[in-house]
Structures are given as C-alpha cells and as structure tokens.
Design a protein around this motif. Structure first.
Motif, PDB file in Angstrom:
ATOM      1  N   GLU A  66     -70.528 -48.462 -37.867  1.00 52.85           N
ATOM      2  CA  GLU A  66     -71.493 -49.528 -37.745  1.00 52.85           C
ATOM      3  C   GLU A  66     -71.061 -50.452 -38.963  1.00 52.85           C
ATOM      4  N   TYR A  67     -71.116 -50.051 -40.170  1.00 52.12           N
ATOM      5  CA  TYR A  67     -70.863 -50.904 -41.255  1.00 52.12           C
ATOM      6  C   TYR A  67     -69.398 -51.601 -41.055  1.00 52.12           C
ATOM      7  N   THR A  68     -68.330 -50.985 -40.570  1.00 56.02           N
ATOM      8  CA  THR A  68     -67.172 -51.848 -40.412  1.00 56.02           C
ATOM      9  C   THR A  68     -67.574 -52.894 -39.381  1.00 56.02           C
ATOM     10  N   TYR A  82     -68.338 -54.421 -54.398  1.00 56.84           N
ATOM     11  CA  TYR A  82     -68.938 -53.285 -53.608  1.00 56.84           C
ATOM     12  C   TYR A  82     -67.913 -52.141 -53.899  1.00 56.84           C
ATOM     13  N   ARG A  96     -77.571 -51.682 -52.295  1.00 57.29           N
ATOM     14  CA  ARG A  96     -76.816 -51.808 -50.827  1.00 57.29           C
ATOM     15  C   ARG A  96     -75.749 -50.883 -50.755  1.00 57.29           C
ATOM     16  N   ARG A 129     -70.496 -54.330 -39.009  1.00 60.85           N
ATOM     17  CA  ARG A 129     -71.303 -55.330 -39.766  1.00 60.85           C
ATOM     18  C   ARG A 129     -70.518 -56.231 -40.674  1.00 60.85           C
ATOM     19  N   PHE A 130     -69.897 -55.504 -41.757  1.00 65.20           N
ATOM     20  CA  PHE A 130     -69.290 -56.170 -42.728  1.00 65.20           C
ATOM     21  C   PHE A 130     -67.944 -56.909 -42.446  1.00 65.20           C
ATOM     22  N   GLN A 186     -68.106 -48.189 -47.507  1.00 63.35           N
ATOM     23  CA  GLN A 186     -68.186 -47.247 -46.462  1.00 63.35           C
ATOM     24  C   GLN A 186     -66.823 -46.476 -46.502  1.00 63.35           C
ATOM     25  N   ASP A 232     -75.857 -42.983 -46.411  1.00 64.47           N
ATOM     26  CA  ASP A 232     -75.992 -43.023 -45.018  1.00 64.47           C
ATOM     27  C   ASP A 232     -74.546 -42.444 -44.492  1.00 64.47           C
ATOM     28  N   ALA A 242     -71.795 -44.142 -39.299  1.00 62.07           N
ATOM     29  CA  ALA A 242     -72.198 -44.981 -40.260  1.00 62.07           C
ATOM     30  C   ALA A 242     -71.096 -45.827 -40.434  1.00 62.07           C
ATOM     31  N   ILE A 277     -75.511 -47.362 -48.426  1.00 61.83           N
ATOM     32  CA  ILE A 277     -74.331 -46.986 -47.533  1.00 61.83           C
ATOM     33  C   ILE A 277     -73.773 -45.738 -47.989  1.00 61.83           C
TER      34      ILE A 277
END
Length: 457
Positions: free
Chosen positions: A56-58, A235, A38, A60-61, A210, A45, A53, A42
């Motif tokens: 988007e990840y901020t 992560y 994963r 999502r997570f 990210q 991306d 990106a 990330i």
C-alpha cells in the motif's frame, strides 16, 4: 536566467568571525513533527499488516502498483542479467571498484576482526570471540539518483565480515526530484549489477519508512534482519531512529560535507570542482574551503563562477554553496587544522604540497584525503575505504562503516580450578559488599574448602 554561487567569505582575523562561523555550521537534525508522526504510523502499520502495508505504501509514495511482494523482489538471475547487459567499460569499472573495496575491508578484518584468547598463570582462559551477524539489511537511496556505489560500500564489508544473508532494499519511484520519472519503476541496471557483484542475497524494490519497517520487523516476504545500514531521506532517518533497539543501525546520516585545507598550490579549478562534488548531492550539503592564502581564495571563487554554468546540477550546487558554503581565510595552515578539528567533517581534503606535514594535526574527520591528486570523488567510488562516513560533527566520536559494523564480540571466560580459588575470594568479597549474597555464594561454592555463608553462626 544565470545562476550564481556565492559561498560566504570569512576571515578568522575579523571580529565577527566566531558568530558568523557558528551560524554557517549550524544544521538541525531535528525531524519535522509531521514526518515523525507519519513515520510512526507507517512503522506500526507494517508491523501489524506486513506485506499488505508495504504494498500500500509503495503504491502511495513511490507510485508503483504491484499485485504482490513477488513483483517487488529482484531475483538473483535479474541481478546477473543486469550485470551482463552493461557496457564492457561499466562492467570493468564496477568489478575493479568492488575488488578495491573488498581488498581494503579484508585488510580491515585481518587487523581487527579476529577472535583471540590467552591463558593466565593459573590456567584460566580469557579472550574474545568475533562472529558475524546472521542477516543484515542495506538501504540504497533511489529518490533523487541511483547509487550503485552505495551497494558496494554497504554490502561488501558485510560479505567480508561473513554475514550469512544480505537483504537490499532500493526504491524505484515514479517520481524523481519532484517530477514524474521518465521511466516509473525503472530498475537501474548499475544498481542491480552492483548487487550481483557485491554478493547481495535478496533484493526488493521498496523504499522509505515502509522498507525500514519491513527489515526491522519482518513480513511474510521480507525477512527480519539484525542490523540496517545505509543512508536515506528524512523518513528513512526517522524510521531508523525509531526501530533502533529492535535492530541495530549504522548511523543517522546528515547532509554530505567536504572541507578542503589548501595552501594555494593546487589548481583553483580542481578545488572548485571538489567543492561542487559535495554541493551537487543536495541543497543542504556543505562545502568549505580553509586557506591562509587570500589570493588563492579569490581564485577559487572565480573558478566557481566560471565552472558552475556547465554543471548539469548547477541549480543544486548554487543553492548549496550560497546557503551553506564558506571560503575562510585563516592566519595559517595550523589555524586551518584547528578549525577543521572543530568542524569534524565527513570528507577532509588536505590539498597542499606537504599533506603529511599537516596530517598529524588532524584529529577528527570521517575520511582524510592527502595531497592534490586525492580527490574526494575517488573515495566515493573506488579507492577502497568505505564512503559511508559520519556527518554533522559526529566524526568526533564515530567511525566510517566497516567490517566491524557487521560483527559482534562475545567475551570468552574459562576459569580453571586454581583460578576459581583466587577469583572466587575476590568476587565474594565484592558481592557481599554490594549486598548480593547469591552472587557471593555462587563464587564461594567453588572454593576449597567451602566457607560458611556470612551471617550464619
């Protein structure tokens, strides 16, 4: 439901001590394969899509919906407003801690961070030029708690080193400790105030892989840095490993650790609370007591049982002490010191009447806290030395974060005409021996007279 903390009790005199000791120390730094994949996705991306990106990840997570990166960047006036809005006691504590951290790192810079040079007998100048990094990124954890102290410990030595730009990233998630946050996206005032006091240049409310990717590769909004420092979750650790080479990193931090060497003279409650101070970080933290006094070990165990119920993070402390803690009875303080060197702990307290007697025997530790009054927590916040320390036994070969982590060194060589005659002959001889004729000839062309190239008639 009552909680119990049952650290493993061992004695070095027992036949099975070595196996039990090694089993208790074991901790795997290997990251779960799913996390690794994963993180790789990330990073790739963010490298391609940049800000889009990261947004988007901020979402999502961290559960934070932001229309643009501008909404995630903290302006300098916001940092100052956070500082001005603190209670006076917090402002004073923050400023006093920052000043002690700055004073220590300024002394560190004077001792080891200056350029130097000398000339030898033929006039050749040799030396070393020390220069700061241009831009660094500091990662401040924000998933389980807020850590203004991490801001001070990462940003201040960078500032003292002369780094031109310090970029801070800090997550402000909608969830903390696995539960919805009471204030999703809350920007902790102490963290922001610490950034103001420590001289942070730019700050973004992003975290995770990210954030590491944005710092390492740069986006339209987040500038690419030269080095990333600061701890984080699995992560973040995986991402830092993967971007190393594109940027520098400080270290891969494992769970927090404390080792207490005690001769039995310190109140048992003090030592029990010192063990708690690391255990409360997370369930994987490790707290170990080494003492030649069996009755004292029993007193510390009793203090643990008595004090635990009043701790707000009692569940985390209980699991940490039960799964990874240990109370070890040794034959002597000398043996305790030898075992400590094998462990090479992040934090090492020498809680005895004569701490200076034992300090020369201690070779491996991130930080050594001497005497009963020197609690590890003082080092975490305001003593002065850095609290970013090597973990998981890496103190055998690693050092605390410091000014030197934000500087680089360039060798200086200015060879005089006379020096070229002496050094050129040496270099040419060795270069011919390696079969590198161009190296040899480059040295020989500076000799007087110039010798013919070897192998020519």
């Amino acid at each position: 439901m009552s909680l119990k903390a049952t650290p493993l009790q061992l004695s070095t005199a027992d036949a099975g001590f070595e196996a039990a000791f090694q089993a208790r120390l074991h901790w795997s730094a290997d990251t779960d394969a799913a996390i690794e994949q994963r993180v790789a996705d990330i990073l790739a991306d963010v490298r391609v899509r940049g800000d889009a990106a990261v947004l988007e990840y901020t979402q999502r997570f961290d559960g934070l919906g932001a229309a643009s990166m501008a909404a995630l960047e903290l302006r300098p006036e916001e940092l100052k407003a956070a500082f001005d809005g603190l209670p006076a006691t917090q402002r004073q504590a923050l400023e006093q801690a920052a000043q002690r951290v700055r004073t220590y790192h300024e002394a560190q810079k004077r001792a080891s961070g200056e350029s130097w040079s000398y000339r030898d007998e033929d006039g050749t100048l040799l030396g070393q030029k020390v220069t700061p990094l241009d831009r660094v990124g500091i990662y401040v954890p924000g998933g389980k708690a807020a850590y203004p102290s991490s801001v001070l410990m990462n940003a201040i030595p960078a500032h003292v080193a002369g780094v031109g730009e310090i970029v801070m990233v800090v997550p402000t998630p909608a969830h903390r400790n696995g539960a919805p946050s009471a204030h999703p996206g809350e920007r902790n005032a102490l963290v922001l105030a610490a950034a103001h006091v420590a001289g942070v240049t730019r700050a973004f409310t992003i975290g995770g892989a990210q954030a590491v990717a944005a710092l390492a590769y740069g986006t339209a909004t987040v500038p690419k840095v030269d080095k990333i420092t600061g701890p984080g979750n699995a992560y973040v650790a995986s991402a830092k490993k993967r971007v190393f080479g594109s940027v520098g990193i400080d270290m891969i931090a494992g769970p927090s650790e404390i080792l207490v060497l005690a001769d039995g003279s310190t109140p048992a409650d003090w030592v029990a609370m010192d063990l708690f101070s690391q255990a409360e970080h997370d369930e994987l933290a490790q707290s170990i007591l080494l003492s030649p006094d069996a009755a004292y070990i029993a007193a510390v165990q009793a203090a643990i049982a008595r004090l635990l119920p009043a701790m707000p993070r009692a569940a985390i402390i209980a699991k940490s002490l039960s799964d990874r803690g240990a109370l070890i009875h040794t034959r002597s303080m000398e043996e305790a010191c030898a075992i400590s060197n094998r462990i090479a702990p992040e934090h090492l307290e020498v809680s005895s009447r004569e701490p200076r007697r034992w300090e020369p025997l201690l070779r491996h530790a991130g930080a050594i806290f001497l005497g009963a009054y020197t609690s590890e927590s003082l080092g975490d916040y305001c003593a002065g030395p850095n609290h970013v320390l090597p973990t998981s036994g890496t103190a055998r070969f690693s050092s605390p974060l410091g000014v030197y982590d934000f500087q680089k060194r360039s060798s200086l060589i200015e060879v005089s005409a006379a020096g070229a005659q002496r050094l050129g002959a040496i270099a040419a001889e060795l270069a011919y021996g390696e079969g590198l004729q161009a190296h040899a000839r480059a040295a020989e062309l500076r000799l007087t007279p110039v010798p013919p190239m070897r192998g020519q008639a």
